[in-house]
Design a protein around this motif. Structure first.
Motif, PDB file in Angstrom:
ATOM      1  N   THR A  99      -0.553   0.833   8.250  1.00  0.00           N
ATOM      2  CA  THR A  99      -1.003  -0.207   8.915  1.00  0.00           C
ATOM      3  C   THR A  99      -1.808   0.029  10.072  1.00  0.00           C
ATOM      4  N   GLY A 100      -2.010   1.282  10.562  1.00  0.00           N
ATOM      5  CA  GLY A 100      -2.858   1.503  11.630  1.00  0.00           C
ATOM      6  C   GLY A 100      -2.217   1.364  13.181  1.00  0.00           C
ATOM      7  N   CYS A 101      -0.807   0.906  13.023  1.00  0.00           N
ATOM      8  CA  CYS A 101      -0.267   0.963  14.236  1.00  0.00           C
ATOM      9  C   CYS A 101       0.785   2.225  14.461  1.00  0.00           C
ATOM     10  N   THR A 102      -0.210   3.131  14.925  1.00  0.00           N
ATOM     11  CA  THR A 102       0.634   4.324  15.307  1.00  0.00           C
ATOM     12  C   THR A 102       0.963   4.683  16.709  1.00  0.00           C
ATOM     13  N   GLN A 103       1.536   5.738  16.928  1.00  0.00           N
ATOM     14  CA  GLN A 103       2.019   6.252  18.267  1.00  0.00           C
ATOM     15  C   GLN A 103       0.635   6.371  19.229  1.00  0.00           C
ATOM     16  N   VAL A 104      -0.219   6.565  18.497  1.00  0.00           N
ATOM     17  CA  VAL A 104      -1.595   7.024  19.286  1.00  0.00           C
ATOM     18  C   VAL A 104      -2.457   5.715  19.382  1.00  0.00           C
ATOM     19  N   ALA A 105      -2.190   4.859  18.159  1.00  0.00           N
ATOM     20  CA  ALA A 105      -3.071   3.721  18.309  1.00  0.00           C
ATOM     21  C   ALA A 105      -2.281   2.538  18.185  1.00  0.00           C
ATOM     22  N   GLN A 106      -1.457   2.213  19.250  1.00  0.00           N
ATOM     23  CA  GLN A 106      -0.535   1.095  19.274  1.00  0.00           C
ATOM     24  C   GLN A 106      -1.112  -0.333  19.204  1.00  0.00           C
ATOM     25  N   CYS A 107      -0.365  -1.392  18.658  1.00  0.00           N
ATOM     26  CA  CYS A 107      -0.698  -2.637  18.233  1.00  0.00           C
ATOM     27  C   CYS A 107       0.132  -3.757  19.303  1.00  0.00           C
ATOM     28  N   THR A 108      -0.488  -4.881  19.121  1.00  0.00           N
ATOM     29  CA  THR A 108       0.181  -5.997  20.007  1.00  0.00           C
ATOM     30  C   THR A 108       1.175  -6.431  18.828  1.00  0.00           C
ATOM     31  N   THR A 149       5.229   6.922   6.933  1.00  0.00           N
ATOM     32  CA  THR A 149       3.806   6.527   6.313  1.00  0.00           C
ATOM     33  C   THR A 149       3.317   4.912   6.653  1.00  0.00           C
ATOM     34  N   ALA A 150       4.445   4.010   7.111  1.00  0.00           N
ATOM     35  CA  ALA A 150       4.124   2.830   7.289  1.00  0.00           C
ATOM     36  C   ALA A 150       2.950   2.847   8.669  1.00  0.00           C
ATOM     37  N   ALA A 151       3.186   3.619   9.566  1.00  0.00           N
ATOM     38  CA  ALA A 151       2.220   3.757  10.622  1.00  0.00           C
ATOM     39  C   ALA A 151       0.822   3.968   9.932  1.00  0.00           C
ATOM     40  N   THR A 152       0.379   5.025   9.101  1.00  0.00           N
ATOM     41  CA  THR A 152      -0.578   5.443   8.676  1.00  0.00           C
ATOM     42  C   THR A 152      -1.352   4.124   7.931  1.00  0.00           C
ATOM     43  N   GLY A 193       0.824  -1.198   0.107  1.00  0.00           N
ATOM     44  CA  GLY A 193       0.133  -0.022   0.040  1.00  0.00           C
ATOM     45  C   GLY A 193       0.679   1.328   0.126  1.00  0.00           C
ATOM     46  N   ALA A 194       2.037   1.119   0.180  1.00  0.00           N
ATOM     47  CA  ALA A 194       3.133   2.307   0.124  1.00  0.00           C
ATOM     48  C   ALA A 194       4.463   1.602  -0.408  1.00  0.00           C
ATOM     49  N   PRO A 195       4.468   1.407  -1.558  1.00  0.00           N
ATOM     50  CA  PRO A 195       5.762   0.873  -2.001  1.00  0.00           C
ATOM     51  C   PRO A 195       6.894   1.870  -2.126  1.00  0.00           C
ATOM     52  N   TYR A 228      11.368   3.294   4.829  1.00  0.00           N
ATOM     53  CA  TYR A 228      11.840   3.484   6.103  1.00  0.00           C
ATOM     54  C   TYR A 228      10.913   3.756   7.150  1.00  0.00           C
ATOM     55  N   SER A 229      10.986   3.013   8.182  1.00  0.00           N
ATOM     56  CA  SER A 229      10.284   3.173   9.485  1.00  0.00           C
ATOM     57  C   SER A 229      10.835   2.582  10.683  1.00  0.00           C
ATOM     58  N   SER A 230      10.629   3.155  11.634  1.00  0.00           N
ATOM     59  CA  SER A 230      11.088   2.841  13.174  1.00  0.00           C
ATOM     60  C   SER A 230       9.877   1.968  13.576  1.00  0.00           C
ATOM     61  N   MET A 231      10.353   0.584  14.220  1.00  0.00           N
ATOM     62  CA  MET A 231       9.274  -0.129  14.807  1.00  0.00           C
ATOM     63  C   MET A 231       9.759  -0.322  16.303  1.00  0.00           C
ATOM     64  N   VAL A 232       8.745   0.216  17.344  1.00  0.00           N
ATOM     65  CA  VAL A 232       9.257   0.500  18.532  1.00  0.00           C
ATOM     66  C   VAL A 232       8.490  -0.345  19.488  1.00  0.00           C
ATOM     67  N   TRP A 233       8.864  -0.810  20.167  1.00  0.00           N
ATOM     68  CA  TRP A 233       8.313  -1.524  21.491  1.00  0.00           C
ATOM     69  C   TRP A 233       8.103  -0.578  22.693  1.00  0.00           C
ATOM     70  N   VAL A 234       7.001  -0.279  23.373  1.00  0.00           N
ATOM     71  CA  VAL A 234       6.590   0.665  24.345  1.00  0.00           C
ATOM     72  C   VAL A 234       6.517  -0.478  25.632  1.00  0.00           C
ATOM     73  N   PRO A 235       7.169  -0.920  26.335  1.00  0.00           N
ATOM     74  CA  PRO A 235       6.748  -1.787  27.364  1.00  0.00           C
ATOM     75  C   PRO A 235       5.763  -1.218  28.457  1.00  0.00           C
ATOM     76  N   GLY A 236       5.243  -2.241  29.182  1.00  0.00           N
ATOM     77  CA  GLY A 236       4.422  -1.662  30.286  1.00  0.00           C
ATOM     78  C   GLY A 236       5.101  -1.636  31.340  1.00  0.00           C
ATOM     79  N   PRO A 237       4.681  -1.207  32.663  1.00  0.00           N
ATOM     80  CA  PRO A 237       5.474  -0.750  33.821  1.00  0.00           C
ATOM     81  C   PRO A 237       6.180  -1.993  34.134  1.00  0.00           C
ATOM     82  N   SER A 238       7.261  -1.570  34.497  1.00  0.00           N
ATOM     83  CA  SER A 238       8.195  -2.710  35.263  1.00  0.00           C
ATOM     84  C   SER A 238       7.514  -3.272  36.504  1.00  0.00           C
ATOM     85  N   PRO A 239       7.564  -4.427  36.727  1.00  0.00           N
ATOM     86  CA  PRO A 239       6.912  -5.170  38.042  1.00  0.00           C
ATOM     87  C   PRO A 239       7.388  -4.814  39.410  1.00  0.00           C
ATOM     88  N   VAL A 240       8.992  -4.242  39.224  1.00  0.00           N
ATOM     89  CA  VAL A 240       9.540  -4.060  40.336  1.00  0.00           C
ATOM     90  C   VAL A 240      10.398  -2.698  39.991  1.00  0.00           C
TER      91      VAL A 240
END
Length: 280
Positions: free
Chosen positions: A214-223, A209-212, A170-172, A176-188
Motif C-alpha cells: 500500500t505504501g503506508c509504511t512507518q517511514v512513509a505514513q498516510c492520512t 507486507t501490507a505496508a509495502t 496484490g498480496a493474497p 495479517y497486519s497492524s494498522m496504527v494511528w500515530v497522533p500529532g502532539p497533544s494541544p495541551v
C-alpha cells in the motif's frame, strides 16, 4: 394406452394425480433450494461484514493483549488522573466518569533489541470480522504530561491499533497486519486534552507486507483517507481482528487515555470496567 382392469378414465385420473404431485414436489424443492441459497448468502454477508458494537452498556472483553505486550509495562483501569495541581475545570478530570486507562512504559528495561517496552490494551472479541472500510470515526482523549514531552518530544504519544486482515489483491497470502494511528502532539499538557480525531489528524501506517504493497509504511505514513483508499483495491474487504490502545516500543511514557471512540461508540475506561456510550 389402458391395460388390465384399470379403465382409461381411471388411468387418466391417476396419471394426472402423479403429474400434479410431481410438479408440487418439484416446486417445493425449488422453493426450499432458493430459501437455503438466500440463507447461505445472508450468512456469508453477515460473516464478512460483522457489525460494530453500537449501544450503551459495558464490555467485559477489554484487557492487556498479552501476546503483543513486551516487558513489564502497566495498562490498568484506574480512578483519575485529576489535575495536574493548579488545573481546574473540565480539563482537570477524566472526560467520562471518574476513571481512565493508565499507561506506563519504559524505554530501556528489557534484554531485547530495542530494549524498550510495549503495552497493548484491547479487545479481541467485539470487533472481530468488522469491515476496516466501515471505520469512519476513531479517536480518544489523552492525559499528556510535560515530562513525557521531555522523554521523547511532543510526538511521544500513545496509539490506536487495529490488527487486521488486509485482504489485498496484490498480496493474497498476507492475512495479517497492524494498522496504527500515530497522533500529532497533544494541544495541551498536564491536563486532559480535547478529543483527538484520528480520521483528520495524525498519520497512519501498516506493518508487514501490507505496508509495502500500500505504501503506508512507518517511514512513509498516510492520512486516514489515503490508508482506506489503499486498502480498497477491488478485492475482498479488509476485516478487523482486534482494536486497542497501545504504547511503545520507543520512549518512556506515563499518562492516561479515556473516551476511545470507534464509530458511534465511546469506550469509557473506569476503575470498575469499561462502559460504552452511544453517540448519535
Amino acid at each position: 394406452m389402458c391395460y388390465g382392469s384399470v379403465t382409461c378414465a381411471a388411468f387418466v385420473s391417476i396419471t394426472k394425480g402423479v403429474s400434479v404431485n410431481a410438479r408440487f414436489r418439484m416446486k417445493r424443492k425449488v422453493a426450499l433450494g432458493v430459501t437455503a441459497l438466500v440463507a447461505v448468502t445472508v450468512s456469508a454477508v453477515s460473516a464478512s461484514a460483522a457489525p460494530f458494537p453500537d449501544g450503551n452498556g459495558s464490555s467485559d472483553h477489554w484487557g492487556v493483549i498479552t501476546r503483543n505486550t513486551v516487558g513489564s509495562p502497566v495498562a490498568a483501569l484506574r480512578t483519575g488522573p485529576f489535575g495536574s495541581f493548579g488545573v481546574q475545570g473540565p480539563a482537570a478530570r477524566p472526560p467520562y466518569g471518574q476513571g481512565s486507562l493508565g499507561i506506563e512504559t519504559a524505554d530501556d528495561s528489557t534484554s531485547l533489541t530495542p530494549s524498550s517496552e510495549m503495552v497493548v490494551f484491547g479487545n479481541e472479541v467485539d470487533f472481530y470480522g468488522a469491515p476496516v472500510l466501515g471505520l469512519n470515526q476513531v479517536g480518544f482523549r489523552v492525559f499528556q504530561t510535560s515530562e513525557n514531552v521531555s522523554y521523547g518530544g511532543a510526538g511521544n504519544m500513545p496509539n490506536i491499533r487495529f490488527e487486521i486482515n488486509p485482504n489485498l489483491t496484490g498480496a493474497p497470502a498476507s492475512t495479517y497486519s497492524s494498522m496504527v494511528w500515530v497522533p500529532g502532539p497533544s494541544p495541551v499538557v498536564d491536563r486532559w486534552s480535547p478529543y483527538l480525531d484520528a480520521t483528520t489528524t495524525g498519520r497512519w501506517f501498516l506493518t508487514g507486507t501490507a505496508a509495502t504493497v500500500t505504501g503506508c509504511t512507518q517511514v512513509a505514513q498516510c492520512t486516514f483517507q489515503q490508508l482506506k483508499t489503499a486498502l480498497n483495491d477491488g478485492g475482498p474487504q479488509p476485516t478487523i481482528y482486534t482494536a486497542a490502545v497501545s504504547k511503545g516500543r520507543d520512549s518512556m511514557w506515563i499518562g492516561a487515555v479515556d473516551g476511545l471512540r470507534i464509530n458511534r461508540t465511546v469506550y469509557d475506561f473506569e476503575a470498575d470496567g469499561v462502559k460504552t456510550h452511544r453517540i448519535g
